[in-house]
Write a protein that holds these residues in place. Structure first.
Motif, short mmCIF file in Angstrom:
data_model
loop_
_atom_site.label_atom_id
_atom_site.label_comp_id
_atom_site.label_asym_id
_atom_site.label_seq_id
_atom_site.Cartn_x
_atom_site.Cartn_y
_atom_site.Cartn_z
N ASP A 1 -6.29 -3.87 -5.61
CA ASP A 1 -7.38 -3.89 -4.81
C ASP A 1 -6.57 -5.30 -3.81
O ASP A 1 -6.29 -6.22 -4.28
CB ASP A 1 -8.38 -4.74 -5.29
CG ASP A 1 -9.45 -4.89 -4.64
OD1 ASP A 1 -10.52 -4.23 -3.92
OD2 ASP A 1 -9.56 -6.17 -4.11
N THR B 1 -1.84 2.61 -4.97
CA THR B 1 -3.24 3.26 -4.39
C THR B 1 -4.13 2.20 -4.47
O THR B 1 -4.19 1.12 -5.45
CB THR B 1 -3.41 4.41 -4.93
OG1 THR B 1 -3.71 4.53 -6.36
CG2 THR B 1 -2.33 5.57 -4.64
N GLU B 2 -5.22 2.56 -4.13
CA GLU B 2 -6.62 1.49 -4.21
C GLU B 2 -6.99 1.44 -5.71
O GLU B 2 -7.80 0.82 -6.03
CB GLU B 2 -7.54 1.79 -2.92
CG GLU B 2 -7.92 3.32 -3.57
CD GLU B 2 -7.57 4.12 -2.42
OE1 GLU B 2 -7.88 5.35 -2.25
OE2 GLU B 2 -6.36 3.83 -2.16
N ASN C 1 -6.52 2.55 4.69
CA ASN C 1 -5.72 2.14 3.58
C ASN C 1 -6.49 1.28 2.56
O ASN C 1 -5.83 0.80 1.54
CB ASN C 1 -4.50 1.36 3.96
CG ASN C 1 -3.47 2.25 4.62
OD1 ASN C 1 -2.58 2.97 4.03
ND2 ASN C 1 -3.61 2.33 6.13
N ASN C 2 -7.66 1.23 2.62
CA ASN C 2 -8.55 0.58 1.68
C ASN C 2 -8.23 -0.87 1.43
O ASN C 2 -8.04 -1.46 0.23
CB ASN C 2 -8.82 1.22 0.41
CG ASN C 2 -9.32 2.33 0.45
OD1 ASN C 2 -10.79 2.71 0.68
ND2 ASN C 2 -8.44 3.60 0.43
N ILE C 3 -7.77 -1.68 2.70
CA ILE C 3 -7.79 -3.27 2.69
C ILE C 3 -8.65 -3.73 3.04
O ILE C 3 -9.16 -3.56 4.40
CB ILE C 3 -6.16 -3.26 3.46
CG1 ILE C 3 -5.03 -2.55 2.84
CG2 ILE C 3 -6.14 -4.87 3.40
CD1 ILE C 3 -3.85 -2.36 3.45
N ARG D 1 0.80 -1.25 -0.15
CA ARG D 1 0.01 0.14 0.02
C ARG D 1 0.87 1.09 -0.11
O ARG D 1 0.50 2.33 -0.74
CB ARG D 1 -0.98 0.08 1.29
CG ARG D 1 -2.12 0.90 1.12
CD ARG D 1 -2.69 1.17 -0.30
NE ARG D 1 -3.91 0.25 -0.34
CZ ARG D 1 -4.39 -0.26 -1.35
NH1 ARG D 1 -3.48 -0.19 -2.57
NH2 ARG D 1 -5.40 -1.20 -1.45
#
Length: 830
Positions: free
Chosen positions: A30, A25-26, A70-72, A21
């Motif tokens: 993904d 980026t997201e 962190n969009n995980i 990350r």
């Protein structure tokens, strides 16, 4: 968008996500992570801290909120049960499938459980997860003893947990020595002695055949016919890679476990990677966190096409503190890879073993072992890895250079920029120097934040500190000496803060000028500062003391303690001698006359210490402070009282001096002596302060010591009268207490002090700083407020109640075993 699925949310799985990350980026990547435990990733390296007060939250690598920020997509308590390589899917235990482009297997390992008859009995545990630890803690409430199968790194960590639970501890090891993969026979023997001194029963060359008990274990039976009774068993005998998912989907696994990977950490399927303890590279499974982090970095680089390089194996050098004992091995510890010449230093008295292996041409350091004292580990490792030239006398690397000089080539300034300072995060010297010089970083915490150095196992922090100081000094900037990361002050500054703000507890000081919860560096240092300032009862703050200060006695082999009453100047009446004899006989204590003219009594159980001291105090004795960083003894010859050569009454003066400074707490232990003439029978020139009689008065010597690095004391002033001599000792000792670093003896303090003896003479004798009277007043305060610690404990029921083997039972330690030697008892472990 590339879909990444990570199976396993342990330390390595988390580190992969963090590194990935940080580089993407997201919108481009993904990330979905599956962990079968109910918690986010936590620190398994410091798992034993759970038994000494740390919580699950304290051990977390990052909170759940970090994954969200962190969009995980984090799935905890969810087990992947199948990998469908053809459709590029993973299927959870709930039947839900998820599609991936790249799959990362970071399933780690489980505890290896030997096939022992009865291993399924109640009271048998493994030592691997937080759930395991919760179960162990719960069961321990009904137990008095616990055995650990495994004398390696994991087993000794489990043994520490047993001690932290206040249970009698046994370690059972199949091999003939502890830590056979890291230590040779001599190093292992030193470690064994230290652990036995803490009360751990070590059983070597033991093959467990059966776990006995009817449903609930009651003990172990070994193949040699011997038995061990115990209430609880923790199996910590190694790891077994979690490779079952890979095997079920047709990926190749190694004979000894682990998913087989190539130099790019790819399995047979190029879209599936394996990292950490789940991976096997060239038949090697890496059980340390640093190589797992390196694997994570290399896979991240491949995914984002950034500095792709092969994984070519990893150095397995390691430094740990096992149950308070430093243990390290580096390079080729046994000298087996190539012909080498070993250089060995072994001190069984202090429990220190150091071995270095040098190349046969005497030019390179190849590897080594350190037990009991491993401060040089980082530098020795760098010298090994970077093939740095050896100093003219290689033994300087473990003994220190003679004459107080630093060993040639042994500083961080001599390391190449590519030298790896932090192996966990692969941070080099060049990386750290760059952010200091180009980004203006000037604090250790800033280095950790920018580079992540020191955020893994923490073993690199001494070198990070040294490198920061060196680089700032090279830039012409002032270097601030700090005690540790919890206090942005030196010991001297903290002592001033304690005085000015009248702070009397560790927690108050932490709240006032510190941060965090403290550590094993700052707690005893602050304890010393508080006692050196206020002279208050040390047992009131026992939680920040080490074992010896906590129980006002030195812990000995076998887990018992020594009793050492003060005998000023070595002078004692027949009546007091009789009392010592009667007490030793009553409590069956081993007795010995020491080199410091006192009588030691060994083998006292911790619960009997107050009873023993009560009898001694009633007879007029007081604490000898043999356990403390304080004045131990003032040795004397018989002087003019009896000796035909004596020119002054050395006995009377020694008694006066010892009674003046008794109980004085300082950065390190203090010893003194008074000789009645120049023949020097009291060996005054080997003491922290020594007094030698002359026809005109006394000569005063300072800053000598014996031990592993003996140093003669130096003459401070000659031919002074008794009153003047005491005045200068007052000033010298208080100046040392004010300015010395923690655990620094007077000799080392003087060697590092700018200006050396001449400067000390100016301050103490000539009063160049104008603080002479202030130092005298501070010493007088110590003299006026002195009280015998043991007398206070004996007369205080609350303090007396702290002296017990187990917090939950008033019974003696069942593991204590004795044998006979020359008519006295000694620990059977000898």
């Amino acid at each position: 968008m590339t879909k990444i699925i990570v199976i396993g949310n342990g330390m390595v799985g988390y580190k992969f996500c963090e590194k990935l990350r940080a580089k993407t980026t997201e919108e481009h990547i993904d990330i979905t992570v599956f962990g079968e435990e109910p918690w986010p990733a936590y620190d398994r390296v410091h798992l034993s801290a759970y038994f000494s007060g740390s919580t699950a939250k304290d051990l977390m690598m990052a909170p759940r909120s970090w994954y969200e920020e962190n969009n995980i997509d984090l799935h905890t308590n969810e087990l992947i049960v199948q990998i469908n390589r053809e459709d590029k899917q993973v299927i959870t235990h709930t039947g839900v499938d998820y599609t991936y482009d790249k799959l990362i297997i970071a399933t780690g390992s489980g505890a290896f459980v030997p096939p022992i008859n009865g291993v399924d009995k109640k009271g048998v545990f493994v030592y691997r997860t937080l759930e395991d630890l919760d179960a162990i803690l719960d069961y321990s409430k009904k137990a008095k003893s616990a055995a650990v199968i495994g004398g390696g790194l994991l087993g000794l960590e489990a043994a520490k947990a047993v001690l932290d639970m206040n249970l009698a501890a046994h370690v059972v090891e199949f091999a003939p020595r502890l830590m056979p993969r890291q230590l040779d026979e001599a190093g292992s023997s030193i470690l064994q002695g230290k652990l036995e001194a803490l009360g751990i029963n070590i059983l070597l060359s033991k093959n467990t055949q059966k776990i006995t008990g009817n449903g609930k274990l009651t003990g172990l039976e070994f193949t040699d016919g011997s038995k061990l009774e115990t209430d609880m068993l923790i199996i910590s005998a190694g790891i077994k890679p979690r490779d079952e998912l890979a095997a079920e989907c047709g990926l190749a696994t190694a004979a000894r476990g682990g998913v087989i990977v190539n130099e790019f950490l790819q399995t047979e399927d190029p879209d599936i990677y394996a990292i950490g303890e789940a991976a096997s590279y060239k038949e090697m499974v890496y059980g340390l966190v640093a190589p797992g982090y390196e694997m994570a970095s290399q896979v991240v680089n491949q995914i984002v096409n950034d500095e792709v390089k092969p994984f070519m194996g990893f150095d397995m050098s390691t430094k740990l503190k096992l149950i308070g004992v430093d243990v390290a091995s580096f390079g080729d510890p046994f000298g087996q890879i190539e012909p080498t010449i070993p250089i060995v230093y072994e001190n069984k008295n202090s429990g220190i073993y150091k071995r270095i292996n040098i190349s046969t041409d005497g030019k390179r350091l190849v590897g080594g072992i350190l037990v009991g004292e491993a401060s040089a580990y980082n530098m020795l490792l760098q010298m090994t890895q970077n093939k740095m030239p050896l100093p003219p006398e290689p033994e300087d690397l473990i003994l220190g250079a003679r004459g107080g000089k630093e060993a040639a080539g042994a500083g961080v300034e001599n390391l190449p920029d590519e030298a790896q300072i932090c192996s966990c995060e692969n941070v080099t010297k060049g990386d750290i120097c760059k952010i200091i010089t180009e980004d203006g970083v000037s604090k250790v915490d800033e280095i950790k934040a920018c580079t992540k150095a020191g955020t893994g196992c923490g073993g690199c922090m001494p070198m990070v500190n040294d490198l920061l100081k060196y680089q700032l000094k090279a830039m012409g900037r002032a270097v601030k000496n700090v005690l540790c990361e919890h206090f942005e002050y030196s010991r001297q500054e903290l002592l001033d803060i304690v005085k000015i703000k009248k702070i009397k507890t560790f927690d108050s000081l932490l709240d006032e000028v510190g941060q965090g919860d403290g550590c094993e560096t700052c707690k005893p240092a602050v304890a010393s500062i508080l006692s050196s300032t206020w002279n208050e009862l040390i047992t009131e703050q026992d939680t920040i003391q080490d074992t010896n200060d906590r129980f006002l006695a030195n812990i000995q082999r076998g887990g018992t303690y020594s009793v050492v009453p003060r005998i000023p100047g070595g002078e004692i009446t027949p009546e007091k001698l009789i009392v010592i004899g009667e007490v030793a006989k009553k409590y069956k204590l081993y007795t010995k006359i020491t080199g410091g003219q006192r009588i030691d009594m060994f083998g006292a159980r911790v619960d009997l210490l107050p009873d023993i001291w009560e009898e001694l105090i009633n007879a007029g004795f007081e604490s000898g402070h043999a356990y403390g960083k304080s004045l131990r003894t003032v040795k004397s010859c018989v002087g003019s009282t009896w000796c035909r050569y004596g020119v002054q009454d050395s006995v009377s003066f020694a008694i006066q001096v010892e009674e003046r400074y008794r109980g004085l707490r300082s950065p390190h232990k203090l010893k003194g002596a008074v000789s009645g003439c120049i023949r020097e029978c009291a060996e005054a020139q080997s003491k922290d302060f020594g007094i030698i009689a002359t026809e005109k008065g006394w000569n005063l010597y300072i800053c000598g010591n014996g031990g592993s690095k003996p140093q003669h004391a130096l003459l401070l002033i000659n031919d002074v009268d008794t009153e003047t001599c005491l005045k200068f000792i007052d000033r010298f000792l208080m100046f040392y207490i004010r300015t010395a670093e923690p655990l620094t003896r007077t000799a080392t303090w003087l060697n590092k002090l700018e200006g050396g003896l001449d400067y000390v003479r100016d301050v103490v004798v000539n009063d160049s700083l104008g603080i002479g009277e202030e130092l005298e007043r501070e010493m007088q305060f110590m003299i006026d407020t002195y009280s015998c610690e043991w007398k206070d404990v004996v007369n205080n029921p609350a303090l007396r109640a702290k002296f017990k083997h187990f917090v939950n039972a008033d019974v003696e330690d069942p593991s204590l075993k004795w044998t006979d030697m020359r008519g006295q008892k000694i620990p059977a472990a000898w």
